[in-house]
Design a protein around this motif. Structure first.
Motif, mmCIF file in Angstrom:
data_model
loop_
_atom_site.group_PDB
_atom_site.id
_atom_site.type_symbol
_atom_site.label_atom_id
_atom_site.label_comp_id
_atom_site.label_asym_id
_atom_site.label_seq_id
_atom_site.Cartn_x
_atom_site.Cartn_y
_atom_site.Cartn_z
ATOM 1 N N ARG A 129 0.856 -1.185 0.000
ATOM 2 C CA ARG A 129 0.000 0.000 0.000
ATOM 3 C C ARG A 129 0.891 1.234 0.000
ATOM 4 N NH1 ARG A 129 -5.557 -0.829 1.993
ATOM 5 N NH2 ARG A 129 -5.808 -3.065 2.240
ATOM 6 N N ILE A 130 0.513 2.189 -0.832
ATOM 7 C CA ILE A 130 1.296 3.415 -0.862
ATOM 8 C C ILE A 130 0.471 4.555 -0.271
ATOM 9 C CG2 ILE A 130 2.663 2.676 -2.839
ATOM 10 C CD1 ILE A 130 0.995 4.546 -4.577
ATOM 11 N N SER A 131 1.160 5.485 0.320
ATOM 12 C CA SER A 131 0.488 6.615 0.970
ATOM 13 C C SER A 131 0.024 7.624 -0.083
ATOM 14 C CB SER A 131 1.435 7.292 1.947
ATOM 15 O OG SER A 131 2.482 7.934 1.245
ATOM 16 N N ALA A 132 -0.822 8.528 0.332
ATOM 17 C CA ALA A 132 -1.300 9.587 -0.565
ATOM 18 C C ALA A 132 -0.121 10.442 -1.038
ATOM 19 C CB ALA A 132 -2.335 10.437 0.139
ATOM 20 N N TYR A 133 0.846 10.642 -0.178
ATOM 21 C CA TYR A 133 2.037 11.423 -0.539
ATOM 22 C C TYR A 133 2.817 10.724 -1.655
ATOM 23 C CZ TYR A 133 6.611 13.639 -0.195
ATOM 24 O OH TYR A 133 7.786 14.276 -0.486
ATOM 25 N N GLU A 134 3.038 9.404 -1.491
ATOM 26 C CA GLU A 134 3.757 8.647 -2.515
ATOM 27 C C GLU A 134 2.992 8.650 -3.836
ATOM 28 O OE1 GLU A 134 6.173 5.271 -0.001
ATOM 29 O OE2 GLU A 134 3.998 5.062 -0.154
ATOM 30 N N ARG A 135 1.675 8.526 -3.767
ATOM 31 C CA ARG A 135 0.840 8.557 -4.966
ATOM 32 C C ARG A 135 0.955 9.921 -5.652
ATOM 33 N NH1 ARG A 135 -3.890 6.895 -3.030
ATOM 34 N NH2 ARG A 135 -3.317 4.746 -3.409
ATOM 35 N N SER A 136 0.995 10.996 -4.861
ATOM 36 C CA SER A 136 1.148 12.347 -5.415
ATOM 37 C C SER A 136 2.483 12.489 -6.144
ATOM 38 C CB SER A 136 1.065 13.389 -4.309
ATOM 39 O OG SER A 136 -0.172 13.341 -3.675
ATOM 40 N N LEU A 137 3.542 11.933 -5.558
ATOM 41 C CA LEU A 137 4.847 11.984 -6.212
ATOM 42 C C LEU A 137 4.843 11.220 -7.533
ATOM 43 C CD1 LEU A 137 7.320 11.559 -3.212
ATOM 44 C CD2 LEU A 137 6.770 13.637 -4.487
ATOM 45 N N GLN A 138 4.160 10.071 -7.568
ATOM 46 C CA GLN A 138 4.050 9.302 -8.811
ATOM 47 C C GLN A 138 3.319 10.111 -9.881
ATOM 48 O OE1 GLN A 138 2.068 5.659 -7.789
ATOM 49 N NE2 GLN A 138 3.974 4.606 -7.312
ATOM 50 N N GLU A 139 2.226 10.757 -9.493
ATOM 51 C CA GLU A 139 1.464 11.566 -10.440
ATOM 52 C C GLU A 139 2.304 12.730 -10.962
ATOM 53 O OE1 GLU A 139 -2.166 12.631 -8.488
ATOM 54 O OE2 GLU A 139 -2.994 10.616 -8.703
ATOM 55 N N LEU A 140 3.088 13.320 -10.095
ATOM 56 C CA LEU A 140 3.964 14.414 -10.494
ATOM 57 C C LEU A 140 4.996 13.927 -11.509
ATOM 58 C CD1 LEU A 140 4.823 17.362 -10.076
ATOM 59 C CD2 LEU A 140 6.267 16.577 -8.199
ATOM 60 N N GLU A 141 5.624 12.770 -11.239
ATOM 61 C CA GLU A 141 6.626 12.202 -12.145
ATOM 62 C C GLU A 141 6.019 11.840 -13.488
ATOM 63 O OE1 GLU A 141 8.287 8.914 -10.037
ATOM 64 O OE2 GLU A 141 9.457 10.178 -8.688
ATOM 65 N N GLU A 142 4.752 11.401 -13.492
ATOM 66 C CA GLU A 142 4.085 10.990 -14.731
ATOM 67 C C GLU A 142 3.439 12.161 -15.463
ATOM 68 O OE1 GLU A 142 1.409 7.958 -13.423
ATOM 69 O OE2 GLU A 142 3.046 6.607 -12.840
ATOM 70 N N GLY A 143 3.540 13.351 -14.905
ATOM 71 C CA GLY A 143 3.008 14.527 -15.556
ATOM 72 C C GLY A 143 1.504 14.699 -15.424
ATOM 73 N N ARG A 144 0.905 14.043 -14.458
ATOM 74 C CA ARG A 144 -0.542 14.152 -14.269
ATOM 75 C C ARG A 144 -0.856 15.216 -13.219
ATOM 76 N NH1 ARG A 144 -2.758 8.800 -12.594
ATOM 77 N NH2 ARG A 144 -0.694 8.436 -11.743
ATOM 78 N N VAL A 145 -0.324 16.419 -13.444
ATOM 79 C CA VAL A 145 -0.527 17.528 -12.524
ATOM 80 C C VAL A 145 -1.133 18.678 -13.323
ATOM 81 C CG1 VAL A 145 0.603 19.156 -10.966
ATOM 82 C CG2 VAL A 145 1.427 16.818 -11.137
ATOM 83 N N TYR A 146 -2.147 19.293 -12.778
ATOM 84 C CA TYR A 146 -2.838 20.382 -13.464
ATOM 85 C C TYR A 146 -2.678 21.680 -12.681
ATOM 86 C CZ TYR A 146 -5.100 16.505 -15.872
ATOM 87 O OH TYR A 146 -5.338 15.369 -16.592
ATOM 88 N N GLU A 147 -2.568 22.748 -13.430
ATOM 89 C CA GLU A 147 -2.552 24.071 -12.823
ATOM 90 C C GLU A 147 -3.691 24.845 -13.460
ATOM 91 O OE1 GLU A 147 0.395 27.897 -12.571
ATOM 92 O OE2 GLU A 147 1.278 25.902 -12.644
ATOM 93 N N ALA A 148 -4.625 25.299 -12.639
ATOM 94 C CA ALA A 148 -5.821 25.939 -13.172
ATOM 95 C C ALA A 148 -6.130 27.231 -12.425
ATOM 96 C CB ALA A 148 -7.003 24.991 -13.062
#
Length: 78
Positions: free
Chosen positions: A47-66
């Motif tokens: 199981r990964i934490s929400a923080y680790e999941r956020s880092l994965q999303e950041l590395e994969e470019g799934r971050v939005y700025e709106a």
């Protein structure tokens, strides 16, 4: 004549991938019934934490700025 002996490993491992997880229990039971099988275990998923999941999303470019929520929905939904 000289006697020869063959040395076999004490224990081996077999990795089985299962595509239908609903069959896991039945497949585990069937493998356990085979001659020579000593132990059948199913490793737990890490199981990964929400923080680790956020880092994965950041590395994969799934971050939005709106600018606002509407802008975010436009970016996410196209």
């Amino acid at each position: 004549m000289e006697a020869r002996t063959t040395m076999y490993p004490q224990e081996g491992q077999l990795l089985v991938s299962i595509s239908d997880m609903s069959m896991m229990k039945d497949i585990k039971k069937a493998i356990g019934m085979l001659k020579g099988v000593g132990n059948v275990t199913v490793p737990r998923r890490k199981r990964i934490s929400a923080y680790e999941r956020s880092l994965q999303e950041l590395e994969e470019g799934r971050v939005y700025e709106a600018k606002d929520v509407d802008d975010l929905f436009k970016q996410c939904l196209g």
